[in-house]
Design a protein around this motif. Structure first.
Motif, PDB file in Angstrom:
ATOM      1  N   LEU A 152       0.309   4.525  12.919  1.00  0.00           N
ATOM      2  CA  LEU A 152      -0.510   5.068  11.829  1.00  0.00           C
ATOM      3  C   LEU A 152       0.252   5.028  10.513  1.00  0.00           C
ATOM      4  O   LEU A 152      -0.320   4.718   9.460  1.00  0.00           O
ATOM      5  N   GLN A 173      -4.311   8.120 -12.749  1.00  0.00           N
ATOM      6  CA  GLN A 173      -3.384   9.045 -12.096  1.00  0.00           C
ATOM      7  C   GLN A 173      -3.642  10.506 -12.445  1.00  0.00           C
ATOM      8  O   GLN A 173      -3.066  11.395 -11.837  1.00  0.00           O
ATOM      9  N   MET A 204      -8.233   7.577   3.504  1.00  0.00           N
ATOM     10  CA  MET A 204      -7.131   7.041   4.316  1.00  0.00           C
ATOM     11  C   MET A 204      -6.888   7.909   5.547  1.00  0.00           C
ATOM     12  O   MET A 204      -6.664   7.404   6.648  1.00  0.00           O
ATOM     13  N   LEU A 233       0.145   1.514   9.391  1.00  0.00           N
ATOM     14  CA  LEU A 233      -1.229   1.137   9.030  1.00  0.00           C
ATOM     15  C   LEU A 233      -1.605   1.673   7.654  1.00  0.00           C
ATOM     16  O   LEU A 233      -2.106   0.945   6.788  1.00  0.00           O
ATOM     17  N   ILE A 234      -1.351   2.960   7.461  1.00  0.00           N
ATOM     18  CA  ILE A 234      -1.705   3.562   6.173  1.00  0.00           C
ATOM     19  C   ILE A 234      -0.912   2.895   5.060  1.00  0.00           C
ATOM     20  O   ILE A 234      -1.436   2.593   3.991  1.00  0.00           O
ATOM     21  N   ILE A 259      -0.091   8.642  -2.973  1.00  0.00           N
ATOM     22  CA  ILE A 259      -1.121   8.918  -1.965  1.00  0.00           C
ATOM     23  C   ILE A 259      -0.596   8.483  -0.596  1.00  0.00           C
ATOM     24  O   ILE A 259      -0.713   9.206   0.392  1.00  0.00           O
ATOM     25  N   VAL A 286       0.196   6.011  -8.537  1.00  0.00           N
ATOM     26  CA  VAL A 286      -0.735   6.904  -7.856  1.00  0.00           C
ATOM     27  C   VAL A 286      -0.942   6.473  -6.410  1.00  0.00           C
ATOM     28  O   VAL A 286      -1.006   7.305  -5.504  1.00  0.00           O
ATOM     29  N   PHE A 287      -0.976   5.162  -6.157  1.00  0.00           N
ATOM     30  CA  PHE A 287      -1.154   4.705  -4.773  1.00  0.00           C
ATOM     31  C   PHE A 287       0.078   4.996  -3.927  1.00  0.00           C
ATOM     32  O   PHE A 287      -0.005   5.305  -2.758  1.00  0.00           O
ATOM     33  N   TRP A 321      -9.487   9.431  -2.283  1.00  0.00           N
ATOM     34  CA  TRP A 321      -8.605   8.397  -1.723  1.00  0.00           C
ATOM     35  C   TRP A 321      -7.838   8.891  -0.518  1.00  0.00           C
ATOM     36  O   TRP A 321      -7.809   8.255   0.533  1.00  0.00           O
ATOM     37  N   ILE A 322      -7.170  10.021  -0.705  1.00  0.00           N
ATOM     38  CA  ILE A 322      -6.342  10.548   0.386  1.00  0.00           C
ATOM     39  C   ILE A 322      -7.193  10.725   1.630  1.00  0.00           C
ATOM     40  O   ILE A 322      -6.810  10.358   2.742  1.00  0.00           O
ATOM     41  N   VAL A 344      -2.370  -0.583   4.171  1.00  0.00           N
ATOM     42  CA  VAL A 344      -3.552  -0.527   3.295  1.00  0.00           C
ATOM     43  C   VAL A 344      -3.120  -0.270   1.854  1.00  0.00           C
ATOM     44  O   VAL A 344      -3.555  -0.955   0.921  1.00  0.00           O
ATOM     45  N   HIS A 345      -2.218   0.702   1.677  1.00  0.00           N
ATOM     46  CA  HIS A 345      -1.776   0.996   0.308  1.00  0.00           C
ATOM     47  C   HIS A 345      -1.010  -0.156  -0.306  1.00  0.00           C
ATOM     48  O   HIS A 345      -1.114  -0.403  -1.499  1.00  0.00           O
ATOM     49  N   TYR A 353       5.882  13.391  -8.170  1.00  0.00           N
ATOM     50  CA  TYR A 353       4.668  12.910  -8.847  1.00  0.00           C
ATOM     51  C   TYR A 353       4.556  13.471 -10.256  1.00  0.00           C
ATOM     52  O   TYR A 353       4.211  12.741 -11.195  1.00  0.00           O
ATOM     53  N   LEU A 391       2.094  10.897   0.553  1.00  0.00           N
ATOM     54  CA  LEU A 391       1.550  12.213   0.879  1.00  0.00           C
ATOM     55  C   LEU A 391       0.956  12.235   2.286  1.00  0.00           C
ATOM     56  O   LEU A 391       0.867  13.281   2.910  1.00  0.00           O
ATOM     57  N   ILE A 392       0.551  11.075   2.785  1.00  0.00           N
ATOM     58  CA  ILE A 392       0.050  11.032   4.167  1.00  0.00           C
ATOM     59  C   ILE A 392       1.167  10.635   5.130  1.00  0.00           C
ATOM     60  O   ILE A 392       1.310  11.204   6.198  1.00  0.00           O
ATOM     61  N   ALA A 407      -6.937   6.807   9.535  1.00  0.00           N
ATOM     62  CA  ALA A 407      -5.855   7.103  10.466  1.00  0.00           C
ATOM     63  C   ALA A 407      -6.372   7.927  11.641  1.00  0.00           C
ATOM     64  O   ALA A 407      -6.038   7.666  12.799  1.00  0.00           O
TER      65      ALA A 407
END
Ligand SMILES: CC1=C(/C=C/C(C)=C/C=C/C(C)=C/C=O)C(C)(C)CCC1
Ligand SMILES: CC1=C(/C=C/C(C)=C/C=C/C(C)=C/C=O)C(C)(C)CCC1
Lengths: 235, 235
Positions: B49, A7, A20, B52-53, B78, B74-75, A16-17, B56-57, B121, B81-82, A24
């Motif tokens: 989307l 982390q 992904m 979907l994202i 991420i 952390v995942f 990672w970001i 995956v996470h 975070y 954040l998207i 998308a």
């Protein structure tokens, strides 16, 4: 345990970001193809190919980085060697959607791309002096800029494009100027400051990653947006 | 054997259920795109989307949880954040489907999102005092609430939207109020009760997981439902 994303590994988090976000974006471009008129579909296909290819490479690059902390140079250049020509094809397609474009324009953009990327690779992979390789790469890039700002490609666009295409074309040019400029900055901080490449790996990768978001995803979104608005007009 | 889902690992089971539900939702939103009129398609694309994202996470988070029993912070971030910016884009798209929306609205929603998530975070990853980080995150969230209830975004909607869009917009607002409120509750039980984070990991993850079902899947379904009913009207 050395394989899991930590982390506090912010470069790894950026890998990672972006991997992904690239997935998308790929899905987005491929799905949204059906909303635009036929002549714009290929442009969206190509935008999605750029992000798809990049997504695959980002998965590999991410793993290399997270497992070893070293710069995945060879994957990056394989990615660029496919995606940058695809972006040049986008320019060509945007122009072709509105005028007859001599195929020489396309080949000259390709030559600039190859000089730029082969130069960069020789430097980053240690086959040439990092400064000389940098200058060779810069020459290739400046040649592309010349072609789209002052060469044949620029004249075609000015002459015959509708407003929205002209503005997309000029935004794309700005991206090739300012967005692409981020890469040589990354190279500079990675190799030309006198620090050892291992110490500069964080700066190098985070700068390249940020540049890829702009130049692959934002570039594609610009094309999507002009494609959608031009298609709605023609309905 | 430490890798297999145990039948008494209810948090792990919730990770599993949600990862599957997210895949199903993704396929649903993408397939249903072809039922709605063009201007609603992008909204369904974005809903898909988001799931979907998240799917995956959730696969990665599930594996971390099942293998180690530790919180995959952390995942999760991420993912957020998207996906949270994508949800803000949904608001913007819903408004844009019916009125011309100043792009500043969008950027202000983004800034609120970033403050909220970076605050969270820093607290969860141990970079800041958990209480201070919590307060920073809350400020970001309140700013979003202000924008959609009292700011420019709210006025646009009230002024010009058809009934069904207005009611979708207000349901979406309720989700951002009450659905999103579940996350700070999770954070509270995870970090602010005085128990050690390892002991609170169950509560934290089960609350966050439940919140994600509501805020990703239900949120998307609301958009799907207004898109379908508005499209049927215009046929
Ligand atoms: C000028 C220059 C470079 C430029 C690289 C560029 C501009 C890469 C662009 C990649 C893109 C746009 C990928 C998108 O998919 C190098 C090779 C770093 C180093 C040498 C000098
Ligand atoms: C207010 C607040 C939080 C809120 C988080 C939220 C609201 C997350 C939303 C995620 C969503 C909606 C994901 C959907 O895809 C934190 C960071 C937990 C802690 C600090 C205070």
């Amino acid at each position: 345990s050395s394989e899991a994303l930590r982390q506090d590994d912010f470069v790894g988090i950026s890998f990672w970001i972006i991997s992904m976000a690239l997935i998308a974006s790929t899905v987005f471009f491929f799905l949204e193809r059906d909303r635009v008129s036929p002549k714009w579909k290929t442009s969206l296909t190509v935008s999605g190919l750029v992000t798809l290819i990049a997504a695959v490479h980002y998965f590999y690059m991410r793993d290399v980085w997270v497992a070893t902390g070293s710069t995945p140079t060879v994957f990056r250049y394989i990615d660029w060697l496919i995606t940058v020509p695809l972006l040049m094809i986008e320019f060509y397609l945007i122009l072709s959607a509105i005028a007859k474009v001599p195929v020489g324009v396309f080949w000259r953009l390709m030559i600039g791309t190859l000089v730029m990327l082969i130069g960069g690779y020789l430097g980053e992979a240690g086959y040439a002096d990092v400064w000389i390789a940098f200058i060779v790469g810069m020459v290739g890039w400046f040649y592309i800029l010349y072609e789209i700002f002052a060469g044949e490609a620029s004249k075609i666009n000015a002459a015959s494009a509708p407003k929205s295409v002209q503005s997309a074309f000029s935004t794309m040019r700005l991206i090739v100027t300012f967005g692409w400029a981020i890469y040589p900055i990354g190279y500079f901080f990675g190799y030309l400051t006198g620090a050892s490449p291992a110490d500069s790996a964080n700066a190098l990768n985070i700068i390249y990653n940020a540049a890829d978001v702009l130049n692959k995803i934002a570039f594609g979104l610009i094309i999507w947006s002009v494609a959608v608005s031009e298609s709605e007009k023609s309905l």
